[in-house]
Design an enzyme around this catalytic site. Sequence first.
Site, PDB file in Angstrom:
ATOM      1  N   LEU A  81       0.823  -1.218   0.000  1.00 30.49           N
ATOM      2  CA  LEU A  81       0.000   0.000   0.000  1.00 30.49           C
ATOM      3  C   LEU A  81       0.853   1.264   0.000  1.00 30.49           C
ATOM      4  O   LEU A  81       0.337   2.359  -0.218  1.00 30.49           O
ATOM      5  CB  LEU A  81      -0.911   0.018   1.241  1.00 30.49           C
ATOM      6  N   SER A 126      -4.760   1.885  -9.085  1.00 29.83           N
ATOM      7  CA  SER A 126      -5.659   3.028  -8.875  1.00 29.83           C
ATOM      8  C   SER A 126      -6.487   3.350 -10.116  1.00 29.83           C
ATOM      9  O   SER A 126      -6.003   3.239 -11.255  1.00 29.83           O
ATOM     10  CB  SER A 126      -4.800   4.249  -8.535  1.00 29.83           C
ATOM     11  N   GLU A 128      -6.923   6.176 -11.056  1.00 35.61           N
ATOM     12  CA  GLU A 128      -6.226   7.283 -11.739  1.00 35.61           C
ATOM     13  C   GLU A 128      -5.602   6.813 -13.050  1.00 35.61           C
ATOM     14  O   GLU A 128      -5.361   7.617 -13.941  1.00 35.61           O
ATOM     15  CB  GLU A 128      -5.110   7.840 -10.845  1.00 35.61           C
ATOM     16  N   TYR A 150       1.528  10.593 -11.120  1.00 36.18           N
ATOM     17  CA  TYR A 150       1.058   9.539 -10.203  1.00 36.18           C
ATOM     18  C   TYR A 150       0.353   8.429 -10.989  1.00 36.18           C
ATOM     19  O   TYR A 150       0.630   7.239 -10.793  1.00 36.18           O
ATOM     20  CB  TYR A 150       0.107  10.150  -9.162  1.00 36.18           C
ATOM     21  N   HIS A 180     -11.494   6.001  -2.277  1.00 34.27           N
ATOM     22  CA  HIS A 180     -12.155   5.555  -1.049  1.00 34.27           C
ATOM     23  C   HIS A 180     -11.652   6.394   0.109  1.00 34.27           C
ATOM     24  O   HIS A 180     -10.474   6.713   0.204  1.00 34.27           O
ATOM     25  CB  HIS A 180     -11.977   4.057  -0.826  1.00 34.27           C
ATOM     26  N   ARG A 185      -8.798   9.818   6.424  1.00 29.90           N
ATOM     27  CA  ARG A 185      -8.204  10.369   5.201  1.00 29.90           C
ATOM     28  C   ARG A 185      -7.385  11.611   5.558  1.00 29.90           C
ATOM     29  O   ARG A 185      -7.811  12.420   6.399  1.00 29.90           O
ATOM     30  CB  ARG A 185      -9.368  10.750   4.281  1.00 29.90           C
ATOM     31  N   PHE A 189      -6.724  15.624   0.748  1.00 31.49           N
ATOM     32  CA  PHE A 189      -7.660  15.075  -0.250  1.00 31.49           C
ATOM     33  C   PHE A 189      -8.999  15.777  -0.110  1.00 31.49           C
ATOM     34  O   PHE A 189      -9.387  16.204   0.977  1.00 31.49           O
ATOM     35  CB  PHE A 189      -7.802  13.559  -0.064  1.00 31.49           C
ATOM     36  N   PRO A 280      -2.464  20.557 -13.764  1.00 30.09           N
ATOM     37  CA  PRO A 280      -2.003  20.753 -15.141  1.00 30.09           C
ATOM     38  C   PRO A 280      -2.804  19.911 -16.135  1.00 30.09           C
ATOM     39  O   PRO A 280      -3.070  20.339 -17.258  1.00 30.09           O
ATOM     40  CB  PRO A 280      -0.541  20.290 -15.101  1.00 30.09           C
TER      41      PRO A 280
HETATM   42  P1  NAP Z   1      -1.806   7.253   2.180  1.00 28.45           P
HETATM   43  O1  NAP Z   1      -2.752   7.511   3.329  1.00 28.45           O
HETATM   44  O2  NAP Z   1      -1.198   8.394   1.477  1.00 28.45           O
HETATM   45  O3  NAP Z   1      -0.649   6.296   2.733  1.00 28.45           O
HETATM   46  C1  NAP Z   1       0.537   6.069   2.013  1.00 28.45           C
HETATM   47  C2  NAP Z   1       1.480   5.235   2.856  1.00 28.45           C
HETATM   48  O4  NAP Z   1       2.688   5.014   2.117  1.00 28.45           O
HETATM   49  C3  NAP Z   1       1.888   5.867   4.183  1.00 28.45           C
HETATM   50  O5  NAP Z   1       1.908   4.864   5.181  1.00 28.45           O
HETATM   51  C4  NAP Z   1       3.298   6.349   3.874  1.00 28.45           C
HETATM   52  O6  NAP Z   1       4.128   6.443   5.022  1.00 28.45           O
HETATM   53  C5  NAP Z   1       3.789   5.214   2.986  1.00 28.45           C
HETATM   54  N1  NAP Z   1       5.000   5.554   2.229  1.00 28.45           N
HETATM   55  C6  NAP Z   1       5.155   6.563   1.347  1.00 28.45           C
HETATM   56  N2  NAP Z   1       6.401   6.562   0.855  1.00 28.45           N
HETATM   57  C7  NAP Z   1       7.070   5.526   1.445  1.00 28.45           C
HETATM   58  C8  NAP Z   1       8.401   4.997   1.356  1.00 28.45           C
HETATM   59  N3  NAP Z   1       9.320   5.551   0.570  1.00 28.45           N
HETATM   60  N4  NAP Z   1       8.727   3.916   2.099  1.00 28.45           N
HETATM   61  C9  NAP Z   1       7.814   3.372   2.917  1.00 28.45           C
HETATM   62  N5  NAP Z   1       6.536   3.810   3.063  1.00 28.45           N
HETATM   63  C10 NAP Z   1       6.177   4.882   2.334  1.00 28.45           C
HETATM   64  O7  NAP Z   1      -2.552   6.351   1.079  1.00 28.45           O
HETATM   65  P2  NAP Z   1      -3.910   5.489   1.186  1.00 28.45           P
HETATM   66  O8  NAP Z   1      -5.048   6.373   0.848  1.00 28.45           O
HETATM   67  O9  NAP Z   1      -3.888   4.706   2.435  1.00 28.45           O
HETATM   68  O10 NAP Z   1      -3.714   4.536  -0.087  1.00 28.45           O
HETATM   69  C11 NAP Z   1      -3.005   3.300   0.028  1.00 28.45           C
HETATM   70  C12 NAP Z   1      -2.505   2.884  -1.342  1.00 28.45           C
HETATM   71  O11 NAP Z   1      -3.605   2.743  -2.224  1.00 28.45           O
HETATM   72  C13 NAP Z   1      -1.570   3.889  -2.004  1.00 28.45           C
HETATM   73  O12 NAP Z   1      -0.641   3.151  -2.759  1.00 28.45           O
HETATM   74  C14 NAP Z   1      -2.484   4.681  -2.927  1.00 28.45           C
HETATM   75  O13 NAP Z   1      -1.738   5.216  -3.989  1.00 28.45           O
HETATM   76  C15 NAP Z   1      -3.430   3.591  -3.360  1.00 28.45           C
HETATM   77  N6  NAP Z   1      -4.777   4.019  -3.735  1.00 28.45           N
HETATM   78  C16 NAP Z   1      -5.504   4.788  -2.892  1.00 28.45           C
HETATM   79  C17 NAP Z   1      -6.807   5.139  -3.235  1.00 28.45           C
HETATM   80  C18 NAP Z   1      -7.657   5.977  -2.309  1.00 28.45           C
HETATM   81  O14 NAP Z   1      -8.681   6.497  -2.787  1.00 28.45           O
HETATM   82  N7  NAP Z   1      -7.317   6.095  -1.038  1.00 28.45           N
HETATM   83  C19 NAP Z   1      -7.349   4.698  -4.454  1.00 28.45           C
HETATM   84  C20 NAP Z   1      -6.567   3.900  -5.281  1.00 28.45           C
HETATM   85  C21 NAP Z   1      -5.288   3.543  -4.913  1.00 28.45           C
HETATM   86  P3  NAP Z   1       4.292   7.816   5.889  1.00 28.45           P
HETATM   87  O15 NAP Z   1       3.210   7.738   6.943  1.00 28.45           O
HETATM   88  O16 NAP Z   1       5.668   7.681   6.426  1.00 28.45           O
HETATM   89  O17 NAP Z   1       4.099   8.968   4.942  1.00 28.45           O
HETATM   90  O1  G4F Z   2      -9.348  14.026  -3.396  1.00 26.93           O
HETATM   91  P1  G4F Z   2      -8.442  14.154  -4.565  1.00 26.93           P
HETATM   92  O2  G4F Z   2      -7.153  14.859  -4.348  1.00 26.93           O
HETATM   93  O3  G4F Z   2      -8.249  12.684  -5.138  1.00 26.93           O
HETATM   94  P2  G4F Z   2      -7.746  12.131  -6.561  1.00 26.93           P
HETATM   95  O4  G4F Z   2      -6.902  13.085  -7.274  1.00 26.93           O
HETATM   96  O5  G4F Z   2      -8.937  11.593  -7.282  1.00 26.93           O
HETATM   97  O6  G4F Z   2      -6.787  10.933  -6.101  1.00 26.93           O
HETATM   98  C1  G4F Z   2      -7.195  10.011  -5.083  1.00 26.93           C
HETATM   99  O7  G4F Z   2      -7.891   8.943  -5.681  1.00 26.93           O
HETATM  100  C2  G4F Z   2      -7.111   8.119  -6.570  1.00 26.93           C
HETATM  101  C3  G4F Z   2      -8.038   7.041  -7.119  1.00 26.93           C
HETATM  102  O8  G4F Z   2      -8.589   7.495  -8.331  1.00 26.93           O
HETATM  103  C4  G4F Z   2      -5.957   7.537  -5.765  1.00 26.93           C
HETATM  104  F1  G4F Z   2      -5.250   6.675  -6.539  1.00 26.93           F
HETATM  105  C5  G4F Z   2      -5.075   8.659  -5.244  1.00 26.93           C
HETATM  106  O9  G4F Z   2      -4.027   8.105  -4.450  1.00 26.93           O
HETATM  107  C6  G4F Z   2      -5.941   9.543  -4.351  1.00 26.93           C
HETATM  108  O10 G4F Z   2      -6.318   8.786  -3.213  1.00 26.93           O
HETATM  109  O11 G4F Z   2      -9.196  14.930  -5.747  1.00 26.93           O
HETATM  110  C7  G4F Z   2     -10.444  14.500  -6.237  1.00 26.93           C
HETATM  111  C8  G4F Z   2     -10.977  15.538  -7.224  1.00 26.93           C
HETATM  112  C9  G4F Z   2      -9.965  15.980  -8.284  1.00 26.93           C
HETATM  113  O12 G4F Z   2     -10.586  16.027  -9.536  1.00 26.93           O
HETATM  114  C10 G4F Z   2      -9.566  17.375  -7.872  1.00 26.93           C
HETATM  115  O13 G4F Z   2      -9.216  18.239  -8.955  1.00 26.93           O
HETATM  116  O14 G4F Z   2     -11.304  16.720  -6.473  1.00 26.93           O
HETATM  117  C11 G4F Z   2     -10.845  17.853  -7.197  1.00 26.93           C
HETATM  118  N1  G4F Z   2     -10.624  18.949  -6.264  1.00 26.93           N
HETATM  119  C12 G4F Z   2     -11.285  20.152  -6.299  1.00 26.93           C
HETATM  120  N2  G4F Z   2     -10.816  20.967  -5.347  1.00 26.93           N
HETATM  121  C13 G4F Z   2      -9.736  19.000  -5.261  1.00 26.93           C
HETATM  122  C14 G4F Z   2      -9.848  20.267  -4.689  1.00 26.93           C
HETATM  123  N3  G4F Z   2      -8.846  18.081  -4.813  1.00 26.93           N
HETATM  124  C15 G4F Z   2      -8.069  18.421  -3.745  1.00 26.93           C
HETATM  125  N4  G4F Z   2      -7.200  17.519  -3.271  1.00 26.93           N
HETATM  126  N5  G4F Z   2      -8.141  19.674  -3.170  1.00 26.93           N
HETATM  127  C16 G4F Z   2      -9.018  20.635  -3.607  1.00 26.93           C
HETATM  128  O15 G4F Z   2      -9.058  21.750  -3.071  1.00 26.93           O
END
Ligand code: NAP
Ligand code: G4F
Length: 337
Positions: A81, A126, A128, A150, A180, A185, A189, A280
Amino acid sequence: MSRRALITGITGQDGAYLAEFLLNKGYEVHGMVRRASTEGFERMGHLQLRDRVHLHQADLLDQLSIITLIKEVKPHEVYNLAAQSFVPTSFTQPLLTAEFTALGVTRVLEAIRDVDPGIRFYQASSSEMFGRVQEEPQNERTPFWPRSPYGVAKAYGHWITINYRESYGMFACSGILFNHESPLRSKEFVTRKVSDAAARIKYGLQDKLILGNLDAQRDWGFAGDYVEAMWLMLQQSEPADYVIATGIKHSVRDLVDLAFQRVGLDWKKYVETDSHLLRPAEVNTLCGDASLARTKLCWTPKMSFAQLVATMVDEDLKRVRRSIAAEKAAADPPRLD
Ligand code: NAP
Ligand code: G4F
């Protein structure tokens, strides 16, 4: 004998929910944490996990540390993760994002291949990766068109996972998870930024909420539901990749509207937009088709979007009330005489 799981990224949102889920299943849970000058284990604290999991220092950037960790823990299952997971940061730090989020996956796979190729592996892919979507809803066969460094890094991680499965017969699965969220969170985000701001504005701690693109649409689910799908993937007889999603999309504007309704305020009086928060290249819309997970894994999401937003806002309201009470108590300590 209990099964052992190793979670990279255990300090993150999903890491905390997955650790709790696996502990409830009777697993011995090990977590990889990177070294920091201060401990960042707040999420594990929220779920009372700190004393129930075994933490080990290693880093996605350091191959030998991962090999040593896997030799020590001897896990049956590895959940990868860890990643640089914030899309805007991937535009400002694209190389570091590639190192963590793309090459980091290969480092974990190489460590498993070297130590014990029988270990089952989950990769956090993801939605993304779909970026500029080629069809709606998106499923496991929808072509990728990532729109951020990303997303590009995750596409690499996805394909290298498939490649190790095909090349070395490893039990390696990739979960293509749509957004999710949860009260755990990070506030950067959009969902948590909004729930936190609604609570702070309600209690007069903040005046405005500045956002970027209000028209963006996402398929948002609850993180607690999604970690079950990760586990289910590794319990199957054959490894495969699965989309995990609710199949329903909402705009950022819908999110703001619901969150402010929850605190009894009209969002239009408090929300402003700033073009500096636009990306961007934007992913305008995402909506997943999780039919395969429904039929093969018997997985379905349980929490609706409205329940998710209400839960997040309510948790932030509680937290804000606690911090106001703590500040008041500190400023005005009770007299002891
Ligand atoms: P998150 O809250 O940002 O957690 C990321 C984790 O990665 C943290 O524990 C962070 O540690 C660790 N990490 C980052 N760089 C590292 C490194 N160099 N070595 C070791 N650990 C490192 O992410 P999440 O929302 O739980 O998501 C979990 C995974 O699912 C991620 O890979 C994310 O990209 C993917 N994902 C998330 C979503 C979503 O909507 N949440 C959707 C699709 C995929 P620190 O605490 O030290 O920063
Ligand atoms: O909450 P976000 O930053 O999530 P985003 O970019 O969808 O990425 C998250 O979901 C991915 C799965 O599709 C993960 F893989 C990734 O690690 C992460 O968990 O933004 C959601 C949407 C974007 O379109 C962004 O442009 O919300 C829009 N947004 C509008 N105003 C904003 C804001 N996003 C953020 N972070 N902050 C704002 O002020």
